[in-house]
Design an enzyme around this catalytic site. Structure first.
Site, PDB file in Angstrom:
ATOM      1  N   GLU A 140       8.211  38.512  20.072  1.00 38.77           N
ATOM      2  CA  GLU A 140       8.850  37.735  20.975  1.00 38.77           C
ATOM      3  C   GLU A 140       9.163  36.327  20.840  1.00 38.77           C
ATOM      4  O   GLU A 140       9.474  35.533  21.885  1.00 38.77           O
ATOM      5  CB  GLU A 140       8.086  38.013  22.395  1.00 38.77           C
ATOM      6  CG  GLU A 140       6.637  37.841  22.579  1.00 38.77           C
ATOM      7  CD  GLU A 140       5.806  38.017  23.681  1.00 38.77           C
ATOM      8  OE1 GLU A 140       6.546  38.462  24.876  1.00 38.77           O
ATOM      9  OE2 GLU A 140       4.641  38.231  23.749  1.00 38.77           O
ATOM     10  N   ASP A 189      11.250  36.984  26.700  1.00 39.23           N
ATOM     11  CA  ASP A 189      10.949  36.101  25.996  1.00 39.23           C
ATOM     12  C   ASP A 189      11.470  35.539  24.367  1.00 39.23           C
ATOM     13  O   ASP A 189      11.975  34.311  24.493  1.00 39.23           O
ATOM     14  CB  ASP A 189       9.363  36.018  25.729  1.00 39.23           C
ATOM     15  CG  ASP A 189       8.583  35.521  26.916  1.00 39.23           C
ATOM     16  OD1 ASP A 189       9.310  34.590  27.825  1.00 39.23           O
ATOM     17  OD2 ASP A 189       7.598  35.952  27.150  1.00 39.23           O
TER      18      ASP A 189
END
Length: 537
Positions: free
Chosen positions: A427, A451
């Protein structure tokens, strides 16, 4: 026929009469009192009664929309017990000799403004909660028996705004949808609307004179049509019929394999936040749990959850899933998920700060407690562990070292556990760029697209001013997913997606073409994604 635009919460349509609701405003006067002790007692009694009311709301929300969504009322309970808030009210009563309603209203306004001015998104959101509990106590003291919006027939509710407490009290059988002037896409009220699966528009320029008029609330186009003509009504009814037919068709997909026409299989898992969410995952035929957000155990607790409390939660989920995979993400506190008892320092940019694996590798006592609980629960099902927010090889190696140490401790204590698969969340751009090296250390990858998108585009996903800038289909995001999948497969590990993009039907074919092995989505998205996959060649 008039049109008004807003922001849509759900892709659904409602047709019916508009019901304009204006909250009864409590008129608070500054009144001088003589008996300070009695006025403080009145405040304490109002606070206790407010707690009882909020507890009732929590139980109602828990039974109707689930434990995760009901958690907002637990926050209200904690705020009612907040010493700073209570001391401020009592001090105002005692020092200024004013009545309890005025002291509560003034303190509520002061605290709400203080929270609203904070830079942290989580703390800003608490401003509305402070207002809600303050208004509740003032209403109790003034004898305001406003029970909220009450209607005798199915309606589309129109209001300036709706607090979570007002939303959960609405008669769901008669609520076709709602339209508000204020609100945000990530508000608790918006989340409740999604959970209840009703159409809703926010940020609409509402008008009182709409009351009683026919309307069409179109969540697909984010439009409210006042007094629609026959043509507009026909189109809306047609869409409703299609939606109903689609829901019936989707029910037929339960129990069917998630496989393309050519035989390509994909594991289709559910994202959950707590034990109660397991029911929705099973009801929607999830093949496993691809993301158990374990931080909710911390967010919903007044202190660090004990090893045994965590063990019981993980054990119940593992047992309920009856051998199906359950992937538990280790603690991901920080950024927009703040917990008071962690005593984290204020950061200029918490999204780029001290969070997730960084906390765990620094405060290893917290990490070890969680790993012990997960490993103990592994004896009762098919559990895997996943580390979030990885940016380096050394983080993974250190986390695995601690995991090995915990295993040794359990073995010495004759406590049963299984050897679990270990994976990492991809992420951050850093993890993508070293994914070929990371793949040699773990059993699987799970791409957290939420994210990954904000870090790649340098756009805070909590900032509503950047909503138009966050392009979830940005070529850079798709390229990073492609790189990650290739590096995973080149090293013989499987790779899944557990962010919002996993449920994006426009990208299903793209994921299949890349050879993504698993998609983990919200429970309500499982059957639509399965249908899309089964349609592919």
């Amino acid at each position: 026929m008039e049109y008004y635009s807003g922001k849509s919460i759900n892709n659904k349509i409602a047709i019916g009469k508009l019901f304009y609701y204006k909250k009864q405003e409590a008129k608070v006067k500054r009144e001088r009192i003589e008996d300070v002790e009695n006025e403080v007692k009145r405040f304490d009694e109002a606070r206790e009664l407010a707690k009882e009311q909020v507890l009732d709301l929590y139980e109602k929300a828990k039974s109707e929309v689930g434990e995760a969504e009901a958690a907002i009322f637990e926050v209200h309970m904690m705020m009612l017990d907040d010493e700073d808030y209570g001391d401020s009210v009592c001090n105002m009563i005692e020092s200024q000799m004013v009545c309890a309603p005025y002291a509560i209203a003034s303190t509520g306004e002061n605290f709400a403004n203080m929270f609203a001015e904070m830079e942290d998104e989580y703390m800003q959101a608490r401003s509305a909660d402070i207002k809600d509990i303050s208004e509740r106590m003032v209403s109790i003291l003034l004898g305001n028996n406003d029970t909220g919006a009450v209607f005798d027939e199915p309606v589309i509710l129109v209001a300036d705004d709706l607090a979570p407490s007002e939303t959960i009290q609405l008669d769901k059988d008669k609520l076709l949808g709602f339209v508000t002037r204020h609100g945000s896409m990530n508000s608790h009220t918006a989340i409740l609307a999604r959970t209840m699966n009703i159409p809703a528009l926010i940020q609409v320029d509402i008008k009182p004179e709409w009351h009683g008029k026919e309307a069409v609330l179109d969540g697909y186009s984010a439009l409210l049509t006042i007094e629609p003509d026959e043509s507009a009504l026909f189109k809306a009814r047609e869409q409703v019929a299609q939606d109903n037919k689609k829901e019936e068709l989707l029910k037929e997909l339960k129990g069917k394999e998630t496989v393309t026409k050519s035989g390509q299989k994909v594991k289709l898992y559910a994202n959950i936040g707590n034990v109660a969410d397991t029911a929705a995952a099973l009801m929607n035929d999830a093949e496993g749990i691809g993301l158990f957000r374990s931080e909710f155990l911390y967010l919903e607790s007044a202190d660090f959850p004990t090893e045994n409390e965590q063990f019981l939660a993980y054990k119940i989920v593992a047992e309920n899933m009856a051998g199906k995979p359950v992937i538990i993400r280790t603690l991901d506190i920080g950024a927009d998920k703040q917990v008071d008892y962690f005593n984290l320092k204020k950061e200029e940019n918490p999204a780029l700060g001290y969070r997730a694996i960084r906390i765990c590798l620094n405060q290893t006592d917290i990490f070890r407690t969680q790993l012990r609980a997960i490993l103990r629960a592994s004896a009762f099902g098919n559990i895997a562990i996943m580390f979030p927010m990885i940016i380096s090889l050394s983080e993974v190696q250190r986390a695995k070292e601690i995991l090995a140490e915990v295993k040794s401790e359990l073995k010495e204590q004759n406590i049963s556990y299984k050897d679990v698969e270990v994976g990492v969340m991809i992420e951050t751009p850093a993890s993508v760029m070293i994914s070929d090296e990371l793949a040699k250390e773990v059993d699987f990858f799970s791409i957290g697209t939420n994210d990954l998108t904000q870090y790649t585009l340098a756009a805070d996903r909590q900032n509503p001013a950047l909503d138009d800038m966050i392009d979830i289909h940005h070529p850079a995001i798709l390229k990073m997913i492609e790189i990650t999948v290739k590096n995973a497969h080149d090293n013989d590990i499987w790779v899944g997606i557990c962010g919002e993009l996993g449920a994006d039907l426009e990208l299903t074919k793209f994921f299949l073409d890349l050879g993504v092995d698993e998609l983990s989505v919200s429970s309500s998205s499982i059957l639509p994604v399965r249908e899309k996959i089964r349609e592919q060649e």
